[in-house]
Design an enzyme around this catalytic site. Sequence first.
Site, PDB file in Angstrom:
ATOM      1  N   ASP A   1      -7.684   6.178  -2.209  1.00  0.00           N
ATOM      2  CA  ASP A   1      -7.114   5.007  -1.925  1.00  0.00           C
ATOM      3  C   ASP A   1      -6.670   4.105  -3.268  1.00  0.00           C
ATOM      4  O   ASP A   1      -7.654   3.459  -3.742  1.00  0.00           O
ATOM      5  CB  ASP A   1      -7.637   3.918  -0.942  1.00  0.00           C
ATOM      6  CG  ASP A   1      -6.971   3.156  -0.581  1.00  0.00           C
ATOM      7  OD1 ASP A   1      -5.780   2.755  -0.917  1.00  0.00           O
ATOM      8  OD2 ASP A   1      -7.521   2.099   0.388  1.00  0.00           O
TER       9      ASP A   1
ATOM     10  N   HIS B   1      -2.198   0.627   7.136  1.00  0.00           N
ATOM     11  CA  HIS B   1      -2.481   0.933   5.570  1.00  0.00           C
ATOM     12  C   HIS B   1      -2.049   2.294   5.447  1.00  0.00           C
ATOM     13  O   HIS B   1      -1.987   3.350   6.437  1.00  0.00           O
ATOM     14  CB  HIS B   1      -4.105   0.894   5.412  1.00  0.00           C
ATOM     15  CG  HIS B   1      -4.358   0.825   3.882  1.00  0.00           C
ATOM     16  ND1 HIS B   1      -3.702  -0.073   3.096  1.00  0.00           N
ATOM     17  CD2 HIS B   1      -5.303   1.617   3.231  1.00  0.00           C
ATOM     18  CE1 HIS B   1      -4.230   0.406   1.878  1.00  0.00           C
ATOM     19  NE2 HIS B   1      -5.261   1.240   2.002  1.00  0.00           N
TER      20      HIS B   1
ATOM     21  N   CYS C   1       0.778  -1.188   0.059  1.00  0.00           N
ATOM     22  CA  CYS C   1       0.041  -0.066   0.015  1.00  0.00           C
ATOM     23  C   CYS C   1       0.986   1.200   0.041  1.00  0.00           C
ATOM     24  O   CYS C   1       0.667   2.340  -0.560  1.00  0.00           O
ATOM     25  CB  CYS C   1      -1.019  -0.009   1.143  1.00  0.00           C
ATOM     26  SG  CYS C   1      -0.038  -0.221   2.973  1.00  0.00           S
TER      27      CYS C   1
END
Length: 799
Positions: A657, A641, A597
Amino acid sequence: MVVLMWYLRMLIQTFYSVGLFRAWSWVDLDVSTVVYPRPIPAGPVGTTPSTNDDGDVLVSDGIQDFYGLREYQNADSPKHIAWKSYARTDELLTKQYAAYADRRVWLTWDSLPGLDREARLSHLCYWCVQLSKTNDEYGLRIPGVEIEPGRGQAHRDKVLKELSLFEVGAVTGFQIPGNSLAWLLAAQVAVIAPHAAGLRLPVGVILLCVCCGLWRIMVYQGRCSYLGRWAKVFIVFGGIVGVGFGYRTFMGLDPWVGLLVTAFALKLLEMHNKRDAYVVILLGYFVALTEFLYEQSIPYTYYMLLVVTMITAALIGLNQTRSHLKPVVTFKLASVLLLQSIPLMIVLFLLFPRLAPLWTVPLNSSIARTGVTDVLSMGNIAQLTQDDSLAFRATFEGGVPSTEKLYWRVLVLSAFDDNTWERPDRAYYRREKKGDPYFLTPNEAEPSWAKGIERQGEKTRYSIIMEPTNQRWMFTLTMPEPINDEGVGMLRDYYFVSFQEVSKKFRYEVTSDLKYRMDSELDLYWRSYNTLLPQDKNPRARELAAGLRAQSESDAAYVAAVLRMLSEQEFIYTLKPPALGENTIDDFLLETRAGFCEHFASSFAFLMRAAGVPARVVVGYQGGEYNPIGDYVAVRQFDAHAWTEVWLEGIGWMRVDPTAIVAPDRIDGGLELAVAGENTFLSDVILWWLKYGKTLWLTEIRLQLSAIAHYWDSWVVGYTPDMQVSILSRYLGDVDRKKIGMIMLSTFFSLLAVIGFLVLRKKATTPLSAVDKEYLKFCQMLSKLGLARNLGEGPIDYA
């Protein structure tokens, strides 16, 4: 010499057979011996006047009871002349006074003035032996001891034993019982083990504890003697210096605990009397208490209860009787005592006016904690994916929001330097407006930047119990409202921090608006700051951004174009991405196209800034596991994250995202589902519950244990003064500390009365001998055959 031998220690050795070697061992015999003082003849025992008309007559001038008259003698005092009798008879007579002498003889300490202690004991012992031979009734009065007059062999042994034990400690010294020493050393190992296992003690302190324990054992066995004064001074000085070198400082929680453990170990070398043993035992209780400064979980609590039981067993063994010479018996008695104290402990815990627990004291610790950091580079968060430790638990009022809305905001990183994202310096916030408060708190004036928050509904209220991080940042959903707590505040980038490091479990309640708009208007300073990029780095990524921006009509269209590129091209979400070169963004976007991520968030924010669109990286946690038993969401470190926020005209900061585009399973199903194909989920953890999540019964057990731990943290560890008042007010109406104290005292003494009644009501029973037990079994067997024994019928009549 008066001697009391608790243990008979014998040295057995042999030089058999050729005399070149010696084999030896110390043998401790389970016997106790009392050596009586040596009888030394003394004069006759003096008699004592009595007020009873029993015994022999003792005539004395110093007694005031009139006995009779006798003829006058020239030496008689004129005041003793019976003048009334002389007036009647013309004969001089003298008054006599007398009392009855007590036939019971008292052996008193003061009857032998001018003699030392040993001489007095020897004379008293001689009188005791002689009076026993003549079967006279006698008693004993010495400092601290009084035995009523009596006669017989048992009375004689009792008097001689008291004479032998008189001030025995001044003669023989103190030898700690072996039972107590065994439990004390075992408790020392048990209480220090968690500190050693947690790497909270330097190696030197651990070795010192081991050496002190071994030396104390050898002192008890008679192989070594106590250390001299200067030797102890040298060892104490070395221990203190060793703690300083081990921690590199004397300030902070860990050095203080290290000093306490060092004192606990060194005191073993100085147990010369019972008082020293008491000090060591009390130090053991304090060292056990320090473990709760680091950990308050249920397993640790049970472990420390075991340790406290062992220390209590040592305390009982220190005052042992013949029935408590066995360690198992002592441990059983200590367990019973602690179990009996549970009702009173519960009353005190619930009703005693609450003070902040010891583990809530803000103390600095050097122990590192896992979790997100304020520096993000390629691979930081990927390392957390192998960490299964708990980050926090969240309990919602009402329903739990859907997984795609569980973005737990922790830090906003807007300072980019080559390959690293960091928080901006506080000075950058000061430039926005002079005098503007740095934090948004309920009790202070609202800063100007807080007006940029537009709350559009979908409120959700929840409570967080976060684990210690030794950091200041906290966890909330966006957009949080100000928390009514003087110890926390919201920063300019809309995330909360604590004014003190979170070194303990921290519980707080938050209300968040899941629909929001922030900074719909952004001044030129912040626009330019959030588009800064280092020069001469990642040139190919800059060209890619320029090309995509030229094809887009607006910033919003450019954002959609970049997301479309990530979706259409073969980008891979993996926990083990390949290594990147100097230009990390170029290598990731155009070469490897495999990452975690932080790779996607960092590259996306770079592309936004390269096209002049303000962007920043947000780190935190996403998702979590819902526990239906405890009705909460558990978020672990592998849920860490990173995502991005871009600023668009008329919209403000908007969450984007890119990981959700490349690996939507990561948002919908969690990390395990997203990397199911490569078997990298917790690959470094050999055994863990989640690795066997498909086994239903294991999952049920895991959720049950997790729910129990959650209740423990909520109602025991988190039982604060405010919670106490809230709970008691719910059941007792309006209460204050005075009313709570009165309720506590009444309940406490009521329990004591019940316990006292049960103890007094319990009748003493005499244990049956083995013969009686077999006889009763035989009677029960005959009763089953129809030959029952009548009530009160003896064996002969029964036969």
